[in-house]
Design an enzyme around this catalytic site. Structure first.
Site, PDB file in Angstrom:
ATOM      1  N   HIS A 271       3.850  -1.028   4.001  1.00  0.00           N
ATOM      2  CA  HIS A 271       3.958  -1.740   2.896  1.00  0.00           C
ATOM      3  C   HIS A 271       5.227  -2.302   2.240  1.00  0.00           C
ATOM      4  CE1 HIS A 271      -0.207  -0.229   2.596  1.00  0.00           C
ATOM      5  NE2 HIS A 271       0.286   1.019   2.396  1.00  0.00           N
TER       6      HIS A 271
HETATM    7  O1  RIB Z   1       0.176   1.156  -1.799  1.00  0.00           O
HETATM    8  C1  RIB Z   1       1.112   1.425  -1.119  1.00  0.00           C
HETATM    9  C2  RIB Z   1       2.350   1.546  -2.147  1.00  0.00           C
HETATM   10  O2  RIB Z   1       2.337   2.700  -2.926  1.00  0.00           O
HETATM   11  C3  RIB Z   1       3.739   1.657  -1.291  1.00  0.00           C
HETATM   12  O3  RIB Z   1       4.766   1.179  -2.045  1.00  0.00           O
HETATM   13  C4  RIB Z   1       3.727   3.181  -1.011  1.00  0.00           C
HETATM   14  O4  RIB Z   1       5.278   3.543  -1.012  1.00  0.00           O
HETATM   15  C5  RIB Z   1       3.467   3.653  -2.528  1.00  0.00           C
HETATM   16  O5  RIB Z   1       4.477   3.490  -3.559  1.00  0.00           O
END
Ligand code: RIB
Ligand code: CA
Length: 342
Positions: A271
Site C-alpha cells: 500500500h
Molecule cells: O490499509 C492499509 C494501510 O493501513 C497502510 O498504510 C498500512 O500500513 C496500514 O497503516
C-alpha cells in the site's frame, strides 16, 4: 589565440555559465519538498526505503510518526530503523499523536506483527528522535514554508496533520499537496466491509484534512490491490543481493500472507510504497477528480470513503482519486531504487 576565440570566448563562457545555473535551478526546482507522515508498519518501511533511496527527486525534510499499525513508541522506533537501513540518518524523525482525535485507538499487530515490522528482527536504532513533537514541527514548518511548497505523504491515520490544522488553520498556505494512502470504494474495505484501515483508525482526522481545502490525492485500496507482489517480483527484489533487497524481500514475504489468505489473491499489496511511487512517477497511475466525503458516524459505515466517481451529486471536486496503476512499472521502480541502497 585566434581572433574569433578572443572575441567570442567571453560570450561562450557566459552562455555556458548561465546554462549551468539554469540546469541546476531546474533540477533543484524539480525536487519535491516532502514530509512523510507514517505509522511503520511493514509497507510503511518499504515506502520509506523507496523515498530515501530517491534523493534526486525527493527532498525528505522529515519523517513524522503517528500511532496506527502499532503504538507510537514502536512506529517511531520503526521509522528510525527504516532511516538507518536506508543510510539516511540525516533525515530527522519527530514523534506525534499517540491516539486518534475521537475514536478509541485500534492497531494492526495481527498484520504487522507485535513489533510492527514483519519478517525481520528489529533493534534499537543508534540515532534517536527529535525532541519536538511532530504536530508542533508541522505547524512551525508549514507556517514558515514558501507558499504552496511542501508535499505531505500520509501513510497512516491523519491525526498529526489534523491536529496541526486545528491548532493553526493558516498552515495550509505552505502545503502544495497531500497524498494519502487510504480509503476504499469499488472493491470494499480491509478493516470492515467498506472501510480501509487508515481512514477507519481516525475518520475524524481525515474529515478535518478533507475540509481544510488542501490539494488532496488519495491512493486507495482500489489501486493498491491492483499492484500485487508475485513470486517473480519478490525474486527480482531478492536478486539485488544487497541488505535492502533482503530486508524488503523478507518483510513482504511475511506481510502479504494475511491479504493473500483474506482475499484469495496470488500476491499482496504494498500500500504505502504506492504513494511514494506516485510522487516519483505519476504516469504509472491514473484516476480522476472527485467529490470525496468520509463517514464519521458510528455504525456499519464508520470510516467509509465515498468518492463520487460518476459525479452523480455534482458537488465540488475536492480530491484526486487514484483508481489504477502499472503493477510491473511499480515493482521495476521499487527494485531499481532499492538497488541503490547498501
Ligand atoms: O490499509 C492499509 C494501510 O493501513 C497502510 O498504510 C498500512 O500500513 C496500514 O497503516
Ligand atoms: Ca501505513
Amino acid at each position: 589565440m585566434p581572433r574569433f576565440t578572443r572575441i567570442f570566448q567571453p560570450l561562450i563562457r557566459s552562455v555556458l555559465f548561465v546554462s549551468a545555473i539554469t540546469m541546476s535551478s531546474v533540477q533543484a526546482a524539480d525536487k519535491i519538498d516532502l514530509i512523510i507522515d507514517t505509522d511503520p508498519g511493514a509497507d510503511d518501511v518499504v515506502a520509506l526505503l523507496l523515498a530515501l533511496a530517491s534523493p534526486e527527486q525527493l527532498q525528505v525534510r522529515a519523517i513524522t510518526t503517528v500511532a496506527g499499525n502499532v503504538r507510537l513508541d514502536k512506529t517511531s522506533r520503526n521509522a528510525r530503523l527504516a532511516r538507518e537501513w536506508a543510510g539516511r540518518e540525516d533525515v530527522p524523525v519527530y514523534a506525534g499523536a499517540p491516539k486518534p482525535l475521537v475514536r478509541t485507538p485500534i492497531y494492526a499487530e495481527n498484520i504487522h506483527g507485535q513489533e510492527g515490522v514483519t519478517g525481520v528482527p528489529v533493534h534499537e536504532p543508534a540515532k534517536g528522535l527529535e525532541k519536538a513533537n511532530a504536530v508542533n514541527y508541522l505547524v512551525d514548518t508549514l507556517r514558515a514554508a514558501k507558499p504552496g511548497s511542501v508535499t505531505i505523504a500520509m501513510l497512516g491515520p491523519q491525526t498529526n496533520l489534523a491536529l496541526a490544522l486545528i491548532q493553526a488553520p493558516e498552515i495550509t498556505q505552505g502545503i502544495k499537496e497531500v497524498v494519502v494512502m487510504g480509503g476504499a470504494h469499488f472493491n470494499g474495505g480491509n478493516i470492515t466491509p467498506v472501510a480501509e484501515f487508515n481512514l477507519y483508525a481516525d475518520p475524524h482526522a481525515a474529515d478535518v484534512v478533507l475540509k481544510s481545502g488542501v490539494k488532496l490525492t488519495y491512493v486507495p485500496l482500489d489501486v493498491t490491490h491492483k499492484i500485487l507482489t508475485s513470486e517473480a517480483r519478490l525474486k527480482q527484489i531478492a536478486a539485488l543481493g544487497n541488505t535492502a533487497g533482503k530486508l524488503v524481500g523478507d518483510i513482504l514475504n511475511e506481510y502479504v500472507k494475511g491479504d493473500m489468505v483474506h482475499y484469495g489473491l496470488p500476491g499482496g499489496p504494498v500500500h504505502d510504497a504506492s504513494v511514494i511511487a506516485y510522487l516519483l512517477n505519476p504516469a504509472l497511475f491514473s484516476g480522476r477528480e472527485v467529490n470525496l466525503v468520509v463517514d464519521t458516524r458510528e455504525g456499519p459505515t464508520f470510516g467509509q470513503t465515498i468518492p463520487d466517481w460518476y459525479n452523480t451529486l455534482n458537488q465540488p471536486k475536492n480530491a484526486f482519486w487514484v483508481e489504477s496503476g502499472d503493477a510491473q512499472g511499480f515493482f521495476d521502480l521499487l527494485t531499481a531504487r532499492l538497488g541503490r541502497l547498501k
